[in-house]
Design a protein around this motif. Structure first.
Motif, PDB file in Angstrom:
ATOM      1  N   LYS A 103      18.688 -21.104-131.212  1.00  0.00           N
ATOM      2  CA  LYS A 103      19.190 -20.015-130.377  1.00  0.00           C
ATOM      3  C   LYS A 103      18.777 -18.649-130.899  1.00  0.00           C
ATOM      4  CE  LYS A 103      23.182 -22.641-128.735  1.00  0.00           C
ATOM      5  NZ  LYS A 103      24.662 -22.705-128.616  1.00  0.00           N
ATOM      6  N   TYR A 104      18.454 -18.566-132.187  1.00  0.00           N
ATOM      7  CA  TYR A 104      18.069 -17.277-132.760  1.00  0.00           C
ATOM      8  C   TYR A 104      16.591 -16.955-132.549  1.00  0.00           C
ATOM      9  CZ  TYR A 104      16.742 -20.397-136.613  1.00  0.00           C
ATOM     10  OH  TYR A 104      16.212 -21.404-137.364  1.00  0.00           O
ATOM     11  N   LEU A 105      15.836 -17.822-131.860  1.00  0.00           N
ATOM     12  CA  LEU A 105      14.425 -17.542-131.585  1.00  0.00           C
ATOM     13  C   LEU A 105      14.318 -16.340-130.657  1.00  0.00           C
ATOM     14  CD1 LEU A 105      11.398 -18.477-131.739  1.00  0.00           C
ATOM     15  CD2 LEU A 105      11.854 -19.748-129.626  1.00  0.00           C
ATOM     16  N   PRO A 106      13.570 -15.297-131.043  1.00  0.00           N
ATOM     17  CA  PRO A 106      13.431 -14.120-130.167  1.00  0.00           C
ATOM     18  C   PRO A 106      12.776 -14.497-128.834  1.00  0.00           C
ATOM     19  CG  PRO A 106      12.686 -13.635-132.407  1.00  0.00           C
ATOM     20  CD  PRO A 106      12.908 -15.109-132.339  1.00  0.00           C
ATOM     21  N   HIS A 107      13.329 -13.965-127.749  1.00  0.00           N
ATOM     22  CA  HIS A 107      12.802 -14.200-126.393  1.00  0.00           C
ATOM     23  C   HIS A 107      12.757 -15.688-126.052  1.00  0.00           C
ATOM     24  CE1 HIS A 107      11.717  -9.979-126.674  1.00  0.00           C
ATOM     25  NE2 HIS A 107      10.925 -10.241-127.708  1.00  0.00           N
ATOM     26  N   ARG A 108      13.730 -16.422-126.511  1.00  0.00           N
ATOM     27  CA  ARG A 108      13.771 -17.874-126.284  1.00  0.00           C
ATOM     28  C   ARG A 108      13.826 -18.219-124.800  1.00  0.00           C
ATOM     29  NH1 ARG A 108      18.620 -21.240-126.430  1.00  0.00           N
ATOM     30  NH2 ARG A 108      18.055 -23.435-126.742  1.00  0.00           N
ATOM     31  N   PHE A 110      12.651 -16.483-122.284  1.00  0.00           N
ATOM     32  CA  PHE A 110      11.356 -16.216-121.651  1.00  0.00           C
ATOM     33  C   PHE A 110      10.383 -17.350-121.934  1.00  0.00           C
ATOM     34  CE2 PHE A 110       7.008 -14.682-122.317  1.00  0.00           C
ATOM     35  CZ  PHE A 110       6.695 -14.271-121.028  1.00  0.00           C
ATOM     36  N   TYR A 111      10.303 -17.789-123.192  1.00  0.00           N
ATOM     37  CA  TYR A 111       9.386 -18.875-123.544  1.00  0.00           C
ATOM     38  C   TYR A 111       9.762 -20.164-122.804  1.00  0.00           C
ATOM     39  CZ  TYR A 111       7.863 -15.855-127.374  1.00  0.00           C
ATOM     40  OH  TYR A 111       7.361 -14.797-128.106  1.00  0.00           O
ATOM     41  N   THR A 112      11.050 -20.427-122.712  1.00  0.00           N
ATOM     42  CA  THR A 112      11.493 -21.639-122.017  1.00  0.00           C
ATOM     43  C   THR A 112      11.101 -21.596-120.542  1.00  0.00           C
ATOM     44  OG1 THR A 112      13.355 -21.861-123.547  1.00  0.00           O
ATOM     45  CG2 THR A 112      13.486 -23.066-121.466  1.00  0.00           C
ATOM     46  N   PHE A 117       7.653 -23.387-116.096  1.00  0.00           N
ATOM     47  CA  PHE A 117       6.805 -23.026-114.949  1.00  0.00           C
ATOM     48  C   PHE A 117       5.619 -23.983-114.821  1.00  0.00           C
ATOM     49  CE2 PHE A 117       3.310 -20.688-112.996  1.00  0.00           C
ATOM     50  CZ  PHE A 117       3.913 -20.185-111.860  1.00  0.00           C
ATOM     51  N   THR A 118       5.091 -24.454-115.947  1.00  0.00           N
ATOM     52  CA  THR A 118       3.928 -25.343-115.908  1.00  0.00           C
ATOM     53  C   THR A 118       4.273 -26.728-115.364  1.00  0.00           C
ATOM     54  OG1 THR A 118       4.291 -26.120-118.187  1.00  0.00           O
ATOM     55  CG2 THR A 118       2.964 -24.137-117.884  1.00  0.00           C
ATOM     56  N   MET A 119       5.569 -27.069-115.295  1.00  0.00           N
ATOM     57  CA  MET A 119       5.950 -28.354-114.733  1.00  0.00           C
ATOM     58  C   MET A 119       5.816 -28.381-113.219  1.00  0.00           C
ATOM     59  SD  MET A 119       9.342 -29.278-116.998  1.00  0.00           S
ATOM     60  CE  MET A 119       9.589 -30.804-116.084  1.00  0.00           C
ATOM     61  N   PHE A 120       5.874 -27.229-112.589  1.00  0.00           N
ATOM     62  CA  PHE A 120       5.878 -27.154-111.130  1.00  0.00           C
ATOM     63  C   PHE A 120       4.547 -26.680-110.550  1.00  0.00           C
ATOM     64  CE2 PHE A 120      10.205 -26.397-112.664  1.00  0.00           C
ATOM     65  CZ  PHE A 120      10.882 -27.400-112.005  1.00  0.00           C
TER      66      PHE A 120
END
Length: 294
Positions: A103-108, A110-112, A117-120
């Motif tokens: 949870k402490y990953l910066p901009h988590r 956004f990355y998720t 997005f690549t799944m669709f």
């Protein structure tokens, strides 16, 4: 103390058992039929109808198949693709899943979202082909591994599993001076055997059964995978491939094209079936048994 089952409950169980037995028989029949046909003699293989057991036992079809060097080339390529591709895929997806589980990953978020997005949406077949060609991967064994190295869906399953591991384990490791790489390799991965075994099985089955990418990107006969060889034998170039097998051996044995097809099907099916018992035991194991004290 459990009460005795009523007549209705017993009847329901009998119907359920009968239904499941019929379903199992229906799913096992094609496998049994192909196995029996591959071991049948020339005369019995020509007999129409159901083959539940070999008649006039004969292994001529397997002799002819293995006498052709093509089957060993194709199997070696499939084994290389499955083993190397599965190992690299697990490592790559673990490298992506571990930071996203924090949870402490910066901009988590956004990355998720960017990865989801690549799944669709994807570039499609033609842009993918042009990209592979531009990267110089055409007619290379790595073209069967690198484009399929990362599965977004599977990576998120690994991420959710990593999130279930208590943070206290990592905190204690950091107090001892461990960095993120060491924590991932020595703590997270060993505790994640159930999910790693599941992902390994999914990935291995996908690699073993894949043929379409080899059809698109591989033209060298010596880099053909087993499933593509099987397709050529049964569907695409049946007569030529069959004659290659039939003419490369001598003797009085006379396997029919149908028995040779059945033999190749069994050769392509059995290796991946053997893998299941070795990985299935991890599906039911406890995730954190003995990993966290008091």
């Amino acid at each position: 103390m459990l009460s005795k089952m009523t007549v209705g409950e017993r009847l329901f169980q009998l119907v359920l058992v009968a239904f499941i037995s019929l379903m199992c028989a229906a799913m096992m029949y094609p496998f049994i039929h192909v196995l029996a046909l591959s071991l049948s003699s020339y005369e019995e293989s020509l007999r129409p109808g159901i083959h539940l057991y070999p008649r006039g036992w004969s292994i001529d079809a397997y002799k002819r198949t293995f006498a052709s060097g093509d089957i060993f080339i194709a199997m070696g390529n499939s084994v290389f693709r499955t083993v190397v591709g599965t190992a690299l895929s697990i490592f790559a997806m673990a490298l992506g899943a571990y930071p996203l589980s924090k949870k402490y990953l910066p901009h988590r978020a956004f990355y998720t979202t960017f990865i989801v997005f690549t799944m669709f949406f994807s570039g499609g077949l033609i842009p993918s082909y042009l990209l592979i060609k531009a990267l110089g991967l055409m007619d290379s064994r790595w073209v069967l591994i690198i484009p399929t190295l990362f599965s977004t869906f599977t990576m998120f399953i690994m991420r959710n599993f990593f999130m279930s591991i208590p943070a206290e384990l990592e905190e204690s490791a950091r107090m001892d001076g461990a960095n993120d790489v060491r924590i991932l390799l020595t703590i997270i991965m060993p505790l994640s055997k159930p999910i790693l075994a599941t992902v390994a099985l999914w990935t291995a089955v996908a690699h073993w059964n894949a043929w379409f990418d080899a059809l698109l990107y591989i033209s060298d006969h010596y880099k053909m995978v087993l499933q593509l060889y099987l397709r050529k034998l049964i569907i695409e170039n049946q007569e030529q491939a069959m004659q290659t097998i039939m003419l490369q051996t001598t003797g009085d044995s006379r396997p029919t094209p149908e028995t040779i097809k059945a033999a190749v099907l069994m050769i392509a099916t059995v290796p991946i079936v053997i893998v299941y018992p070795f990985l299935q035991k991890y599906f039911v194991k406890g995730i954190m048994v003995g990993s966290l004290k008091g």
